[in-house]
Write an enzyme that holds these catalytic residues in place. Sequence first.
Site, short mmCIF file in Angstrom:
data_model
loop_
_atom_site.label_atom_id
_atom_site.label_comp_id
_atom_site.label_asym_id
_atom_site.label_seq_id
_atom_site.Cartn_x
_atom_site.Cartn_y
_atom_site.Cartn_z
N SER A 130 0.82 -1.22 0.00
CA SER A 130 0.00 0.00 0.00
C SER A 130 0.85 1.26 0.00
CB SER A 130 -0.91 0.03 1.24
OG SER A 130 -1.73 -1.09 1.25
N GLU A 134 3.92 -1.30 14.62
CA GLU A 134 4.54 -0.03 14.24
C GLU A 134 5.51 0.51 15.28
OE1 GLU A 134 1.28 -0.66 13.95
OE2 GLU A 134 0.85 -0.44 11.82
#
Lengths: 335, 263
Positions: free
Chosen positions: A44, A65
């Site tokens: 993406s 993350e």
Amino acid sequence: MGGLTYTMLDTTNLSTAEMYGNVLCELGEHHPEIVGLSADLAKSTKIGLFANKFPDRFFNTGIAEQNMFSIASGMAKCGLVPFVSTFAIFTSMRALDQVHTDICYQNLNVKMIATHAGLSFGQAGTTHHCTEDIAIMRSMANLKVIVPADGIETANAVVGAYETDGPVYIRINRGFDQKVYENTDYDFQIGKAHQLMDGNDLTIIACGSCVYQAIEAAKILSSVDGLKARVLDMHTIKPIDREAILKAVHETRRIITVEDHNVIGGLGSAVGEVIVESGKGCAFRKLGIPDTFSIIGLHEDLMAYYEIDTNGIVENVRKLIGLEFEEDEDWEDEV
Amino acid sequence: MATRENIYANKIFLNAVLPLVKIIIESNEIMAKKFKNKNGIVGISAKDPDGKVGTHYIIENGNFTVIKGPNEKCDLELEFKSIPALNNFFAGTSKKLPKIKGWYHVGLLTATLSVLMYMAKLLGATTPPEKADEKDLVVKLYFSLLAAGISQLNKSGHPAISKWAKRSPDRVFAWKVTDKPELSSYIRVKAGKSKAARGEYKRSKPFFTMRFDTTDSALGTLLGIDDMIEATVTEKLIMEGAPEFGAQLGEYMLLVGSYAKGS
């Protein structure tokens, strides 16, 4: 605009994220210290292009993350130049503590390329819109914040970020951005606004996808209203180009800022701070998302809804032009 | 009966040319001396079926205040029998003197006539004066006359200029000579309204500035000696702003000039 569904025309103009991916591949060829990281979003965010070309220099941390940014800081400590890509909302919020303490506090050479910013992930809804990141990231010491206008400028920003020591945050959109620049051969400098149109009636200062809208608005204002608008592409929000803003205050007296971001803390606030600190007066208006969570819709529809598209800018400029700010409005005492 | 053209010219003489006397008194010691310690009201007027028109000066210890419109309590008044008569006299196309009311105020009369004649000499010059201070004065007078003249034409409803002013957002058009801010004048135009002023506009950079590099360059263009386009090419004249506005302003300058010269 829209998503990543290609049309024939679109294929000739790579999406902004694809431009990033390709430029990173080019940089990677010449600079072996560059590494890539993503948190299950390589495809993406288009860092997947780098991953395909340099599989040994790419690291997928999984949906983690916070770990990813900590790993990037460790890599930077070892002399590598990590380019970290995930969505803007995850960079600026989910992993903020790691960005703050592990990267910015140590002034480490980590480049964060945050995609799907602003309202560009329109249909995914409010939880995936990121309209607070400029405000958050520009308050991080040591961090430079760049919001390119289109794919070409993203290419310049990525190269510029590599050439600049220390942490850099580059904010890009999902999908295609309207083209502002034909090629990279213009004077792009981090911290220096780029003037796209000249005019003395007012200045429109924009960043990101709003730059194209500002240019279109300026064309309408010129042909319909006879107004000459200066358009500044303020691609670097931090450090902001004080000189260009003060010149605009002096020469045009009216400034309108446009951003695909909350009006609190973003480009408008950064420009407003410069004006207030200068002690100079001017008519000023900020366009952006108001103090609310954004609604769901296509990016272009949302831009229209929040008046940061061409028509919205035109309408707001007309209101701004009507503002009174001269002390002397006696039109008869001219002898 | 005055025509529309007569009225436009008259507005320029009364409200743009006659106020220049104040600049002369403030800039020229010899002229200032003539009014030293003088007091009184001096009017210049013309009769008209629609009512008397005029401008008057209130002089207090030699200091001038210029007021638009006639004054019934003038100590000295130069009264023309009609608007065309006043226009022709000031355009230099007629030497027919006006009726002088209060002629026994001899001191005021001679001083007033001296300054009016001096002004006519400066504005009527076809070549630049020799003295540097007089050159500066002519430029200052012209800049002020142009700004006030354009504004007066707008206020009188001149079709071209009022249309231009109506369409204009809040803009300032300025005339300047590099390094001589004291000569500057400007006009502010906003949605049909206009206001001329002397000096520099300091609120911001003007929307458009017609800047001359020297007083001589300014005189070259203002006295019609130099071609404006050539002056622009040689950078004697610098247009700061969009070129189309320079062309517009140049056109309105010529218009004011044509009314002031009775052509």
